[in-house]
Write a protein that holds these residues in place. Structure first.
Motif, mmCIF file in Angstrom:
data_model
loop_
_atom_site.group_PDB
_atom_site.id
_atom_site.type_symbol
_atom_site.label_atom_id
_atom_site.label_comp_id
_atom_site.label_asym_id
_atom_site.label_seq_id
_atom_site.Cartn_x
_atom_site.Cartn_y
_atom_site.Cartn_z
ATOM 1 N N SER A 1 0.839 -1.183 0.000
ATOM 2 C CA SER A 1 0.000 0.000 0.000
ATOM 3 C C SER A 1 0.881 1.243 0.000
ATOM 4 O O SER A 1 2.090 1.162 -0.235
ATOM 5 N N THR A 2 0.272 2.394 0.257
ATOM 6 C CA THR A 2 0.999 3.650 0.396
ATOM 7 C C THR A 2 1.115 3.997 1.866
ATOM 8 O O THR A 2 0.122 3.930 2.604
ATOM 9 N N CYS A 3 2.322 4.360 2.284
ATOM 10 C CA CYS A 3 2.563 4.719 3.673
ATOM 11 C C CYS A 3 3.126 6.130 3.763
ATOM 12 O O CYS A 3 3.698 6.656 2.800
ATOM 13 N N LEU A 4 2.982 6.717 4.939
ATOM 14 C CA LEU A 4 3.532 8.029 5.238
ATOM 15 C C LEU A 4 4.335 7.932 6.522
ATOM 16 O O LEU A 4 3.900 7.302 7.495
ATOM 17 N N ALA A 5 5.507 8.547 6.520
ATOM 18 C CA ALA A 5 6.364 8.557 7.703
ATOM 19 C C ALA A 5 6.892 9.962 7.931
ATOM 20 O O ALA A 5 6.950 10.792 7.015
ATOM 21 N N SER A 6 7.293 10.231 9.183
ATOM 22 C CA SER A 6 8.020 11.455 9.496
ATOM 23 C C SER A 6 9.426 11.069 9.930
ATOM 24 O O SER A 6 9.689 9.929 10.325
ATOM 25 N N ALA A 7 10.339 12.012 9.844
ATOM 26 C CA ALA A 7 11.716 11.775 10.265
ATOM 27 C C ALA A 7 12.371 13.118 10.525
ATOM 28 O O ALA A 7 11.842 14.177 10.150
ATOM 29 N N THR A 8 13.515 13.103 11.181
ATOM 30 C CA THR A 8 14.327 14.309 11.292
ATOM 31 C C THR A 8 15.524 14.171 10.360
ATOM 32 O O THR A 8 16.044 13.066 10.154
ATOM 33 N N PHE A 9 15.925 15.293 9.809
ATOM 34 C CA PHE A 9 17.010 15.308 8.821
ATOM 35 C C PHE A 9 18.211 16.016 9.417
ATOM 36 O O PHE A 9 18.126 17.190 9.815
ATOM 37 N N ASN A 10 19.335 15.294 9.476
ATOM 38 C CA ASN A 10 20.558 15.863 10.015
ATOM 39 C C ASN A 10 21.758 15.336 9.230
ATOM 40 O O ASN A 10 21.920 14.123 9.088
ATOM 41 N N ASN A 11 22.577 16.247 8.720
ATOM 42 C CA ASN A 11 23.821 15.883 8.047
ATOM 43 C C ASN A 11 23.620 14.832 6.958
ATOM 44 O O ASN A 11 24.377 13.871 6.841
ATOM 45 N N GLY A 12 22.561 15.003 6.184
ATOM 46 C CA GLY A 12 22.311 14.114 5.061
ATOM 47 C C GLY A 12 21.637 12.809 5.414
ATOM 48 O O GLY A 12 21.394 11.984 4.540
ATOM 49 N N GLU A 13 21.325 12.599 6.688
ATOM 50 C CA GLU A 13 20.728 11.339 7.136
ATOM 51 C C GLU A 13 19.350 11.580 7.746
ATOM 52 O O GLU A 13 19.075 12.648 8.295
ATOM 53 N N LEU A 14 18.511 10.542 7.658
ATOM 54 C CA LEU A 14 17.217 10.558 8.323
ATOM 55 C C LEU A 14 17.326 9.835 9.663
ATOM 56 O O LEU A 14 17.888 8.738 9.737
ATOM 57 N N ASN A 15 16.762 10.446 10.690
ATOM 58 C CA ASN A 15 16.738 9.846 12.023
ATOM 59 C C ASN A 15 15.325 9.927 12.581
ATOM 60 O O ASN A 15 14.463 10.624 12.041
ATOM 61 N N ASP A 16 15.100 9.217 13.666
ATOM 62 C CA ASP A 16 13.812 9.275 14.379
ATOM 63 C C ASP A 16 12.635 9.011 13.445
ATOM 64 O O ASP A 16 11.618 9.712 13.488
ATOM 65 N N VAL A 17 12.766 8.013 12.583
ATOM 66 C CA VAL A 17 11.694 7.695 11.635
ATOM 67 C C VAL A 17 10.472 7.171 12.374
ATOM 68 O O VAL A 17 10.572 6.247 13.200
ATOM 69 N N GLN A 18 9.308 7.755 12.087
ATOM 70 C CA GLN A 18 8.053 7.363 12.717
ATOM 71 C C GLN A 18 7.005 7.078 11.639
ATOM 72 O O GLN A 18 6.789 7.902 10.742
ATOM 73 N N SER A 19 6.353 5.923 11.718
ATOM 74 C CA SER A 19 5.251 5.617 10.802
ATOM 75 C C SER A 19 4.015 6.403 11.222
ATOM 76 O O SER A 19 3.612 6.367 12.390
#
Length: 367
Positions: free
Chosen positions: A113-131
């Motif tokens: 299916s289609t999903c949506l997530a949030s994340a924080t962006f720092n120094n080219g990387e994604l962190n704290d990924v949340q569905s």
């Protein structure tokens, strides 16, 4: 009925030659080695984030120079055919929070299916990924995910979804998310003022329904209007003006036919269903959209730009009183599929071309 026949004919009669404003702008290729790019967002410092369908997030300088490329590491991401990492949008408070939103296909070939997530962006990387959201139900195959994100000024967002290709009748079923546009809070919850939130047996996230595969959506801060476009089958691509709770017809009302040549429906319009503002037949396969409010091209203020895959062009639509009064086809001479179009913070128009050697292009006025 005359009005609707006229709408259908617009797909033929409003095309102007690309030469009409060919001298109004120049095209610079900023980056030429992107792998199936899909979406982009502009950081406050002018850098550009680009998603690649294979699951990678790129950071480019304002001049298009590659600074980093990292795997997004989204939960249960599914990369096949039309599936993979899709759109990207910055949170309204990104300058403080570094939060952003990503849409993507999730699952496997038998259930996805289609999903949506949030994340924080720092120094080219994604962190704290949340569905945040998983469209239901899962389906087989790897087509029609929608996936475009639009942020609204009330701290909600719209996420476009597809009908799953083989499940088109479900676009009229308000109990699920197939063929819908959903409205969510920035934490993935259901806003209490969603249009169908109190309707029994209905998916409370629904903002609009009766869509096929919506891959373009914009909110206009000046007018408050929300526009979307969607792929038709063979013909019948649509530009729509969205109103909360409305039914946009698919597959009951369509100007397209099936890929086999069979008729999808005898109706191009139907009572209680919203007619499109504009129709493209034959299909252009619209894939991205921006409404221009920049300063570099004052003559294009309020125009909608639509990038086309099958049409291999950029379409400029001039609107008046929420009607398309002129269409111009640009960049046909490049003969390349265009996946996305955005207005940059500098007022330039940025494009992503589709394919294994995708490019980031920038349109600016001739000096």
């Amino acid at each position: 009925m005359t009005r609707f026949i006229a709408l259908w004919c617009m797909g033929f009669s409003l095309f102007l030659s690309a030469g009409a404003t060919a001298n109004a702008f120049k095209v610079d290729a900023l980056t030429t080695d992107l792998e199936n790019p899909w979406g982009m967002a502009f950081l406050p410092d002018g850098r550009i984030l680009v998603t690649e369908k294979s699951g990678y997030l790129l950071t480019l300088s304002a001049k298009g120079e590659r600074q980093s490329r990292s795997l997004a590491k989204l939960p249960n991401i599914f990369t096949a055919s039309q599936g993979g990492l899709l759109d990207i949008a910055l949170a309204p408070d990104f300058a403080q929070s570094n939060q952003l939103f990503l849409s993507y296909a999730c699952g496997d070939i038998n259930a996805n299916s289609t999903c949506l997530a949030s994340a924080t962006f720092n120094n080219g990387e994604l962190n704290d990924v949340q569905s945040l959201f998983h469209a239901k139900p899962d389906r087989r195959g790897a087509a029609h995910y929608g996936g475009r994100i639009a942020l609204l000024p009330d701290n909600t967002l719209l996420l476009t979804l597809g009908d799953g290709f083989d499940y088109r009748e479900q676009a009229q079923n308000k109990a699920n998310h197939l063929g819908k546009i959903v409205r969510l809070t920035l934490t993935g919850d259901v806003p209490t003022d969603n249009p169908l939130v109190n309707e029994a047996g209905t998916a409370a996230e629904i903002f609009t329904y009766g869509h096929r595969n919506v891959q373009g959506i914009v909110y206009d801060e000046v007018s408050g209007n929300i526009y979307s476009h969607e792929h038709g089958p063979k013909g019948g691509d649509e530009l729509n003006l969205l109103q909360a709770g409305n039914n946009y017809g698919w597959p009951v009302a369509t100007f397209g036919i099936d890929y086999t040549g069979a008729r999808v429906s005898p109706f191009t319009t139907f009572a209680g269903m919203q007619a499109p503002l504009h129709v493209w037949t034959p299909s252009i396969a619209p894939a991205g959209m921006t409404l221009y409010r920049g300063e570099l091209f004052p003559e294009w203020q309020g125009n909608i730009f639509v990038s086309a895959l099958a049409g291999k062009a950029l379409h400029r639509l001039a609107l008046q009183d929420n009607q398309v009064i002129k269409e111009e086809v640009l960049l046909q001479e490049r003969d390349t599929r265009i996946r996305d179009v955005r207005t940059g913070p500098d007022g330039a128009i940025y494009l992503l071309t589709d394919g294994a050697r995708g490019q980031l292009l920038r349109l600016t006025p001739h000096s």
